[in-house]
Design a protein around this motif. Structure first.
Motif, PDB file in Angstrom:
ATOM      1  N   ASP A  39       0.840  -1.199   0.000  1.00 18.48           N
ATOM      2  CA  ASP A  39       0.000   0.000   0.000  1.00 18.48           C
ATOM      3  C   ASP A  39       0.876   1.250   0.000  1.00 18.48           C
ATOM      4  N   PHE A  40       1.896   1.255   0.847  1.00 16.32           N
ATOM      5  CA  PHE A  40       2.777   2.426   0.933  1.00 16.32           C
ATOM      6  C   PHE A  40       3.518   2.654  -0.379  1.00 16.32           C
ATOM      7  N   LEU A  41       4.118   1.600  -0.917  1.00 19.14           N
ATOM      8  CA  LEU A  41       4.843   1.743  -2.180  1.00 19.14           C
ATOM      9  C   LEU A  41       3.904   2.134  -3.315  1.00 19.14           C
ATOM     10  N   GLY A  42       2.680   1.646  -3.269  1.00 19.61           N
ATOM     11  CA  GLY A  42       1.696   1.968  -4.295  1.00 19.61           C
ATOM     12  C   GLY A  42       1.289   3.431  -4.317  1.00 19.61           C
ATOM     13  N   ARG A  43       1.580   4.132  -3.247  1.00 15.41           N
ATOM     14  CA  ARG A  43       1.299   5.571  -3.185  1.00 15.41           C
ATOM     15  C   ARG A  43       2.433   6.395  -3.792  1.00 15.41           C
ATOM     16  N   GLY A  44       3.453   5.721  -4.302  1.00 17.37           N
ATOM     17  CA  GLY A  44       4.534   6.402  -5.007  1.00 17.37           C
ATOM     18  C   GLY A  44       5.722   6.782  -4.151  1.00 17.37           C
ATOM     19  N   TYR A  45       5.730   6.369  -2.917  1.00  9.49           N
ATOM     20  CA  TYR A  45       6.855   6.668  -2.024  1.00  9.49           C
ATOM     21  C   TYR A  45       7.920   5.584  -2.121  1.00  9.49           C
ATOM     22  N   MET A  46       9.156   5.958  -1.832  1.00 14.41           N
ATOM     23  CA  MET A  46      10.220   4.989  -1.599  1.00 14.41           C
ATOM     24  C   MET A  46      10.189   4.651  -0.113  1.00 14.41           C
ATOM     25  N   GLU A 106       9.076 -11.532  -0.732  1.00 20.82           N
ATOM     26  CA  GLU A 106       7.779 -12.171  -0.889  1.00 20.82           C
ATOM     27  C   GLU A 106       6.920 -11.436  -1.923  1.00 20.82           C
ATOM     28  N   LEU A 107       6.944 -10.110  -1.884  1.00 19.57           N
ATOM     29  CA  LEU A 107       6.177  -9.333  -2.861  1.00 19.57           C
ATOM     30  C   LEU A 107       6.724  -9.516  -4.274  1.00 19.57           C
ATOM     31  N   ARG A 108       8.042  -9.552  -4.396  1.00 23.97           N
ATOM     32  CA  ARG A 108       8.638  -9.812  -5.720  1.00 23.97           C
ATOM     33  C   ARG A 108       8.251 -11.201  -6.211  1.00 23.97           C
ATOM     34  N   ASN A 109       8.302 -12.185  -5.328  1.00 21.62           N
ATOM     35  CA  ASN A 109       7.921 -13.546  -5.703  1.00 21.62           C
ATOM     36  C   ASN A 109       6.455 -13.640  -6.110  1.00 21.62           C
ATOM     37  N   ALA A 110       5.634 -12.723  -5.600  1.00 20.52           N
ATOM     38  CA  ALA A 110       4.214 -12.666  -5.969  1.00 20.52           C
ATOM     39  C   ALA A 110       4.004 -11.895  -7.273  1.00 20.52           C
ATOM     40  N   GLY A 111       5.092 -11.399  -7.875  1.00 24.53           N
ATOM     41  CA  GLY A 111       4.991 -10.750  -9.174  1.00 24.53           C
ATOM     42  C   GLY A 111       5.083  -9.239  -9.185  1.00 24.53           C
ATOM     43  N   HIS A 112       5.311  -8.623  -8.035  1.00 25.85           N
ATOM     44  CA  HIS A 112       5.417  -7.169  -7.985  1.00 25.85           C
ATOM     45  C   HIS A 112       6.817  -6.729  -8.385  1.00 25.85           C
ATOM     46  N   ASN A 113       6.877  -5.707  -9.211  1.00 25.82           N
ATOM     47  CA  ASN A 113       8.152  -5.206  -9.714  1.00 25.82           C
ATOM     48  C   ASN A 113       8.656  -4.115  -8.772  1.00 25.82           C
ATOM     49  N   ILE A 114       9.491  -4.510  -7.834  1.00 26.38           N
ATOM     50  CA  ILE A 114      10.047  -3.593  -6.835  1.00 26.38           C
ATOM     51  C   ILE A 114      11.544  -3.509  -7.060  1.00 26.38           C
ATOM     52  N   ILE A 115      12.035  -2.283  -7.188  1.00 27.71           N
ATOM     53  CA  ILE A 115      13.462  -2.089  -7.392  1.00 27.71           C
ATOM     54  C   ILE A 115      14.101  -1.550  -6.118  1.00 27.71           C
ATOM     55  N   THR A 116      15.402  -1.771  -5.994  1.00 25.96           N
ATOM     56  CA  THR A 116      16.150  -1.350  -4.819  1.00 25.96           C
ATOM     57  C   THR A 116      17.161  -0.288  -5.204  1.00 25.96           C
ATOM     58  N   HIS A 117      17.180   0.798  -4.447  1.00 27.47           N
ATOM     59  CA  HIS A 117      18.215   1.827  -4.546  1.00 27.47           C
ATOM     60  C   HIS A 117      19.002   1.754  -3.242  1.00 27.47           C
ATOM     61  N   TRP A 118      20.312   1.613  -3.337  1.00 25.90           N
ATOM     62  CA  TRP A 118      21.149   1.519  -2.137  1.00 25.90           C
ATOM     63  C   TRP A 118      21.717   2.875  -1.790  1.00 25.90           C
ATOM     64  N   GLY A 142      18.795  -0.275   2.056  1.00 25.24           N
ATOM     65  CA  GLY A 142      17.971  -0.405   0.864  1.00 25.24           C
ATOM     66  C   GLY A 142      16.802   0.557   0.912  1.00 25.24           C
ATOM     67  N   ASN A 143      16.518   1.169  -0.223  1.00 21.00           N
ATOM     68  CA  ASN A 143      15.334   1.996  -0.425  1.00 21.00           C
ATOM     69  C   ASN A 143      14.563   1.352  -1.563  1.00 21.00           C
ATOM     70  N   TYR A 144      13.320   0.979  -1.286  1.00 22.75           N
ATOM     71  CA  TYR A 144      12.538   0.202  -2.230  1.00 22.75           C
ATOM     72  C   TYR A 144      11.489   1.062  -2.905  1.00 22.75           C
TER      73      TYR A 144
END
Length: 102
Positions: free
Chosen positions: A35-42, A63-75, A89-91
């Motif tokens: 929900d938080f990431l879906g609001r456009g926040y890192m 787990e979210l990536r394994n469920a098919g969500h495209n989440i990227i990591t910025h270090w 990590g900042n997702y």
């Protein structure tokens, strides 16, 4: 990272989402993160644990990536309260991918 460094709108969203999805099970934690990431926040590892009650954010991200969500990591390097630099990590969810965990 102190809460004073977090913009007011981001902090309000963190609190609202934490309250919207009570509970500590993995599915509930995934729903808070998504929900938080879906609001456009890192979301940083620190923010996830401190404000969303997700104490092992990398596991929920996996787990979210394994469920098919495209989440990227910025270090980034962040100075901790102890004055030491720590790699954090900042997702970020790739737009158009927000939905509740199944």
């Amino acid at each position: 990272m102190s809460s004073s460094a977090i913009p007011n709108d981001k902090m309000a969203a963190l609190i609202a989402i934490r309250d919207l999805f009570p509970g500590l099970d993995a599915k509930t934690q995934c729903n808070r993160v998504l929900d938080f990431l879906g609001r456009g926040y890192m979301l940083s590892t620190f923010e996830g644990s401190r404000y969303l009650d997700v104490y092992h954010l990398p596991a929920r991200i996996m787990e979210l990536r394994n469920a098919g969500h495209n989440i990227i990591t910025h270090w980034t390097m962040v100075e901790t309260e102890a004055g030491k630099l720590h790699r954090v990590g900042n997702y970020m969810l790739v737009r158009g991918e927000a939905r509740h965990a199944a």
